[in-house]
Design a protein around this motif. Structure first.
Motif, PDB file in Angstrom:
ATOM      1  N   ILE A   1       0.830  11.018  90.616  1.00 49.65           N
ATOM      2  CA  ILE A   1       0.930   9.694  89.132  1.00 49.65           C
ATOM      3  C   ILE A   1       2.187   9.159  88.809  1.00 49.65           C
ATOM      4  O   ILE A   1       2.311   7.563  88.611  1.00 49.65           O
ATOM      5  CB  ILE A   1       0.308  10.690  88.068  1.00 49.65           C
ATOM      6  N   HIS A   2       2.802   9.315  88.065  1.00 50.07           N
ATOM      7  CA  HIS A   2       4.668   9.469  87.711  1.00 50.07           C
ATOM      8  C   HIS A   2       5.007   8.312  88.717  1.00 50.07           C
ATOM      9  O   HIS A   2       5.265   6.810  88.107  1.00 50.07           O
ATOM     10  CB  HIS A   2       6.316  10.077  87.264  1.00 50.07           C
ATOM     11  N   GLN A   3       5.242   7.779  90.149  1.00 50.74           N
ATOM     12  CA  GLN A   3       5.522   7.437  91.012  1.00 50.74           C
ATOM     13  C   GLN A   3       4.479   6.177  90.616  1.00 50.74           C
ATOM     14  O   GLN A   3       4.236   4.627  90.805  1.00 50.74           O
ATOM     15  CB  GLN A   3       4.857   7.712  92.340  1.00 50.74           C
ATOM     16  N   ARG A   4       3.492   5.903  90.652  1.00 52.83           N
ATOM     17  CA  ARG A   4       2.337   4.897  90.305  1.00 52.83           C
ATOM     18  C   ARG A   4       2.360   4.227  89.578  1.00 52.83           C
ATOM     19  O   ARG A   4       1.971   3.076  89.330  1.00 52.83           O
ATOM     20  CB  ARG A   4       1.279   5.456  90.832  1.00 52.83           C
ATOM     21  N   TYR A   5       2.419   5.340  88.140  1.00 52.72           N
ATOM     22  CA  TYR A   5       1.717   4.522  86.927  1.00 52.72           C
ATOM     23  C   TYR A   5       3.653   4.789  85.989  1.00 52.72           C
ATOM     24  O   TYR A   5       3.796   3.995  85.012  1.00 52.72           O
ATOM     25  CB  TYR A   5       0.905   5.402  86.214  1.00 52.72           C
ATOM     26  N   GLY A   6       4.098   5.070  86.468  1.00 50.24           N
ATOM     27  CA  GLY A   6       5.925   4.918  85.646  1.00 50.24           C
ATOM     28  C   GLY A   6       5.641   6.061  84.207  1.00 50.24           C
ATOM     29  O   GLY A   6       4.589   6.851  84.382  1.00 50.24           O
ATOM     30  N   GLN A   7       6.105   6.264  83.278  1.00 51.22           N
ATOM     31  CA  GLN A   7       6.315   7.251  82.098  1.00 51.22           C
ATOM     32  C   GLN A   7       4.600   6.622  81.698  1.00 51.22           C
ATOM     33  O   GLN A   7       4.524   5.504  81.517  1.00 51.22           O
ATOM     34  CB  GLN A   7       7.480   6.811  80.749  1.00 51.22           C
ATOM     35  N   ILE A   8       5.060   7.929  81.030  1.00 51.88           N
ATOM     36  CA  ILE A   8       3.442   8.018  80.384  1.00 51.88           C
ATOM     37  C   ILE A   8       3.613   8.052  78.632  1.00 51.88           C
ATOM     38  O   ILE A   8       4.735   8.800  78.375  1.00 51.88           O
ATOM     39  CB  ILE A   8       2.155   9.175  80.731  1.00 51.88           C
ATOM     40  N   ASP A   9       2.863   6.901  77.707  1.00 46.80           N
ATOM     41  CA  ASP A   9       3.523   7.400  76.207  1.00 46.80           C
ATOM     42  C   ASP A   9       2.699   8.709  75.611  1.00 46.80           C
ATOM     43  O   ASP A   9       3.631   9.240  74.823  1.00 46.80           O
ATOM     44  CB  ASP A   9       2.547   6.226  75.538  1.00 46.80           C
ATOM     45  N   ILE A  10       1.857   8.623  75.656  1.00 43.81           N
ATOM     46  CA  ILE A  10       0.822  10.186  75.817  1.00 43.81           C
ATOM     47  C   ILE A  10       0.352  11.197  76.516  1.00 43.81           C
ATOM     48  O   ILE A  10      -0.709  10.630  77.651  1.00 43.81           O
ATOM     49  CB  ILE A  10      -0.338   9.974  74.916  1.00 43.81           C
ATOM     50  N   CYS A  11       0.353  12.382  76.333  1.00 40.04           N
ATOM     51  CA  CYS A  11       0.080  13.030  77.433  1.00 40.04           C
ATOM     52  C   CYS A  11      -0.815  14.266  76.889  1.00 40.04           C
ATOM     53  O   CYS A  11      -0.040  14.824  76.168  1.00 40.04           O
ATOM     54  CB  CYS A  11       0.948  14.572  78.069  1.00 40.04           C
ATOM     55  N   LEU A  12      -2.163  14.466  77.288  1.00 39.39           N
ATOM     56  CA  LEU A  12      -2.377  15.256  76.769  1.00 39.39           C
ATOM     57  C   LEU A  12      -2.853  16.610  78.059  1.00 39.39           C
ATOM     58  O   LEU A  12      -3.873  16.393  78.648  1.00 39.39           O
ATOM     59  CB  LEU A  12      -3.966  14.459  76.558  1.00 39.39           C
ATOM     60  N   LEU A  13      -2.193  17.485  77.380  1.00 39.68           N
ATOM     61  CA  LEU A  13      -2.093  18.277  79.048  1.00 39.68           C
ATOM     62  C   LEU A  13      -2.597  19.774  78.622  1.00 39.68           C
ATOM     63  O   LEU A  13      -2.240  20.094  77.601  1.00 39.68           O
ATOM     64  CB  LEU A  13      -0.075  18.832  78.966  1.00 39.68           C
ATOM     65  N   PRO A  14      -3.143  20.374  79.434  1.00 42.73           N
ATOM     66  CA  PRO A  14      -3.405  22.043  78.950  1.00 42.73           C
ATOM     67  C   PRO A  14      -2.088  22.880  79.304  1.00 42.73           C
ATOM     68  O   PRO A  14      -1.507  22.548  79.974  1.00 42.73           O
ATOM     69  CB  PRO A  14      -4.366  22.052  80.409  1.00 42.73           C
ATOM     70  N   ILE A  15      -2.765  24.226  78.414  1.00 42.78           N
ATOM     71  CA  ILE A  15      -1.813  24.994  77.969  1.00 42.78           C
ATOM     72  C   ILE A  15      -2.411  25.993  78.610  1.00 42.78           C
ATOM     73  O   ILE A  15      -1.874  27.176  78.273  1.00 42.78           O
ATOM     74  CB  ILE A  15      -0.429  25.058  77.349  1.00 42.78           C
ATOM     75  N   ALA A  16      -3.645  26.633  79.182  1.00 43.09           N
ATOM     76  CA  ALA A  16      -4.334  27.730  78.933  1.00 43.09           C
ATOM     77  C   ALA A  16      -5.355  28.377  79.441  1.00 43.09           C
ATOM     78  O   ALA A  16      -5.202  27.075  80.806  1.00 43.09           O
ATOM     79  CB  ALA A  16      -5.411  27.583  77.784  1.00 43.09           C
ATOM     80  N   SER A  17      -5.704  29.010  79.339  1.00 45.33           N
ATOM     81  CA  SER A  17      -6.070  29.282  80.926  1.00 45.33           C
ATOM     82  C   SER A  17      -5.828  30.184  82.120  1.00 45.33           C
ATOM     83  O   SER A  17      -5.890  29.878  83.773  1.00 45.33           O
ATOM     84  CB  SER A  17      -7.841  28.467  81.185  1.00 45.33           C
ATOM     85  N   TYR A  18      -4.243  30.384  81.747  1.00 41.67           N
ATOM     86  CA  TYR A  18      -3.328  31.335  83.316  1.00 41.67           C
ATOM     87  C   TYR A  18      -3.923  32.128  83.445  1.00 41.67           C
ATOM     88  O   TYR A  18      -3.514  33.129  84.318  1.00 41.67           O
ATOM     89  CB  TYR A  18      -2.161  30.194  83.671  1.00 41.67           C
ATOM     90  N   HIS A  19      -4.471  33.445  81.931  1.00 33.06           N
ATOM     91  CA  HIS A  19      -3.447  34.052  82.164  1.00 33.06           C
ATOM     92  C   HIS A  19      -4.886  35.169  82.840  1.00 33.06           C
ATOM     93  O   HIS A  19      -6.109  34.876  82.233  1.00 33.06           O
ATOM     94  CB  HIS A  19      -3.114  35.195  80.993  1.00 33.06           C
ATOM     95  N   HIS A  20      -5.043  36.428  83.416  1.00 38.04           N
ATOM     96  CA  HIS A  20      -5.586  37.568  84.016  1.00 38.04           C
ATOM     97  C   HIS A  20      -5.671  38.143  84.552  1.00 38.04           C
ATOM     98  O   HIS A  20      -4.721  38.556  85.832  1.00 38.04           O
ATOM     99  CB  HIS A  20      -6.630  36.493  84.792  1.00 38.04           C
ATOM    100  N   GLU A  21      -5.508  39.612  84.060  1.00 44.79           N
ATOM    101  CA  GLU A  21      -5.532  40.924  84.753  1.00 44.79           C
ATOM    102  C   GLU A  21      -5.395  40.920  86.140  1.00 44.79           C
ATOM    103  O   GLU A  21      -4.995  41.750  86.742  1.00 44.79           O
ATOM    104  CB  GLU A  21      -5.395  42.206  84.173  1.00 44.79           C
ATOM    105  N   GLN A  22      -6.466  40.753  86.828  1.00 49.69           N
ATOM    106  CA  GLN A  22      -7.023  41.049  88.318  1.00 49.69           C
ATOM    107  C   GLN A  22      -7.055  40.143  88.987  1.00 49.69           C
ATOM    108  O   GLN A  22      -6.370  40.055  90.413  1.00 49.69           O
ATOM    109  CB  GLN A  22      -8.443  41.279  88.046  1.00 49.69           C
ATOM    110  N   TYR A  23      -7.368  38.841  88.289  1.00 53.04           N
ATOM    111  CA  TYR A  23      -7.318  36.870  88.899  1.00 53.04           C
ATOM    112  C   TYR A  23      -6.295  36.278  88.735  1.00 53.04           C
ATOM    113  O   TYR A  23      -5.775  35.166  88.759  1.00 53.04           O
ATOM    114  CB  TYR A  23      -8.198  36.749  88.919  1.00 53.04           C
ATOM    115  N   ALA A  24      -5.124  36.882  88.871  1.00 50.52           N
ATOM    116  CA  ALA A  24      -3.754  36.147  87.898  1.00 50.52           C
ATOM    117  C   ALA A  24      -3.512  34.892  89.084  1.00 50.52           C
ATOM    118  O   ALA A  24      -3.230  34.014  87.779  1.00 50.52           O
ATOM    119  CB  ALA A  24      -2.524  37.003  87.960  1.00 50.52           C
ATOM    120  N   ARG A  25      -3.563  35.108  90.229  1.00 49.22           N
ATOM    121  CA  ARG A  25      -2.534  33.649  90.297  1.00 49.22           C
ATOM    122  C   ARG A  25      -3.693  33.525  90.667  1.00 49.22           C
ATOM    123  O   ARG A  25      -3.509  31.494  91.319  1.00 49.22           O
ATOM    124  CB  ARG A  25      -2.285  34.985  92.093  1.00 49.22           C
TER     125      ARG A  25
END
Length: 360
Positions: free
Chosen positions: A264-288
């Motif tokens: 994405i960066h290669q095509r569009y260059g620097q991005i002014d505003i990035c709305l990025l997710p930081i959650a739903s990565y933790h699970h005791e059984q299915y962590a990977r």
């Protein structure tokens, strides 16, 4: 069922069909677009297979932070730190509605919604979740009726029930244009909706804006009852980049970390505003698996650096979340603040509470 009942049902079905208005669907998919397909015709990610991650928090990942004031440990919190967003003059105003939902006023005055979902899940998963474990997300900050009435465009990243709610589509109405990834329009009821389906790395004009569909590293199964699928990777998923006068706003949608951020960066260059997710990565059984399709806070910081984000606005945590794949309502935010210091990240962060907005 007797003959009279059958006639009554048939008449009702004909009446409903007569009232329905066919949708107008435009498909943007040039022959050279980058959309990988598996052998069985289902969509897949640009970079499937095992992943290695540049940084991983191993211990003490959720220390309390003086700027995150909580009623209980990492629960029912508000961020009260000093915001340090750079002066950017992009013309975009961003309001976080909660979870993955954003309302954005563009520089040309258009009102845009990203993954707008007012309640916990779309039907019937909302009922199934409540009956199975009693969890129920606090209602987020939903736009006022007058805002819904002036909505110019709605963007959906994928069809999962916490990102795509058919009842909310009905509330928003057919005056807006809807942008979705390829083969998603069939999930709309017939109500005269204007729907644009887009392949990755394609673009479309929207007033003074240019809309780009970009890759995400995710999946798109839409589950009704256990193991019965309405859609199983036969509709594409995407992120969205909206551009005006060279200023760019990026909504990543649900995504894991992969090389697609560098693409994405290669095509569009620097991005002014990035709305990025930081959650739903933790699970005791299915962590990977959870991390494979969702970014940890340190993955999001790495992605923000690779994207050249001038400011990063995180989402997925919060009092209107339901801790799906996380430890608590604000554990992801605490991990983000801790890892930003450990990684010596230079990406400016702008942290919102649900309902807050900022003009950049």
């Amino acid at each position: 069922m007797n003959r009279h009942s059958l006639l009554l049902l048939s008449g009702l079905s004909l009446l409903l069909a007569a009232c329905a208005s066919p949708n107008q669907v435009t498909r943007v998919a040039p022959q050279d677009s980058v959309v990988p397909l598996a052998k069985d015709g289902r969509y897949q990610n640009l970079y499937p297979g095992e992943k290695t991650y540049p940084v991983t928090c191993e211990q003490s990942c959720y220390p309390p932070h003086p700027d995150v004031i909580c009623q209980a440990p990492a629960e029912q919190c508000r961020y009260q730190g000093t915001q340090q967003a750079p002066s950017m003059a992009t013309g975009f105003t961003v309001r976080w509605l909660g979870h993955a939902s954003f309302a954005v006023t563009a520089p040309d005055g258009q009102y845009l919604l990203f993954d707008p979902v007012s309640d916990q899940f779309d039907w019937p998963v909302n009922w199934a979740a409540a009956l199975s474990d009693g969890t129920w997300r606090t209602r987020g900050e939903w736009p006022m009726e007058e805002d819904l009435a002036r909505t110019s465009a709605v963007f959906y990243s994928h069809l999962h029930y916490d990102h795509f709610n058919k009842d909310d589509i009905r509330r928003i109405g057919n005056q807006a244009r809807y942008f979705v990834a390829l083969d998603s329009a069939s999930h709309f009821a017939d109500n005269g909706y204007q729907i644009t389906e887009m392949a990755w790395f394609t673009r479309r004009a929207l007033g003074e804006l240019t809309v780009h569909a970009v890759p995400a590293h995710h999946f798109n199964s839409r589950i009704w009852v256990p193991y019965l699928y309405e859609d199983n990777e036969r509709s594409l998923w995407a992120g969205w980049l909206v551009e005006h006068g060279g200023k760019k706003l990026f909504f990543a949608g649900d995504t894991g970390y992969s090389e697609h951020f560098k693409d994405i960066h290669q095509r569009y260059g620097q991005i002014d505003i990035c709305l990025l997710p930081i959650a739903s990565y933790h699970h005791e059984q299915y962590a990977r698996w959870y991390r494979y399709v969702h970014t940890t806070p340190e993955d999001a910081l790495t992605a923000a650096d690779e994207l050249g984000c001038k400011v990063m606005i995180p989402w997925g945590y919060g009092n209107a979340s339901w801790q799906m794949g996380d430890k608590s309502s604000h554990s992801a935010l605490l991990r983000l603040l801790s890892m930003r210091k450990q990684m010596d990240s230079r990406v400016p962060l702008l942290i919102l509470n649900e309902g807050q907005q900022v003009s950049l």
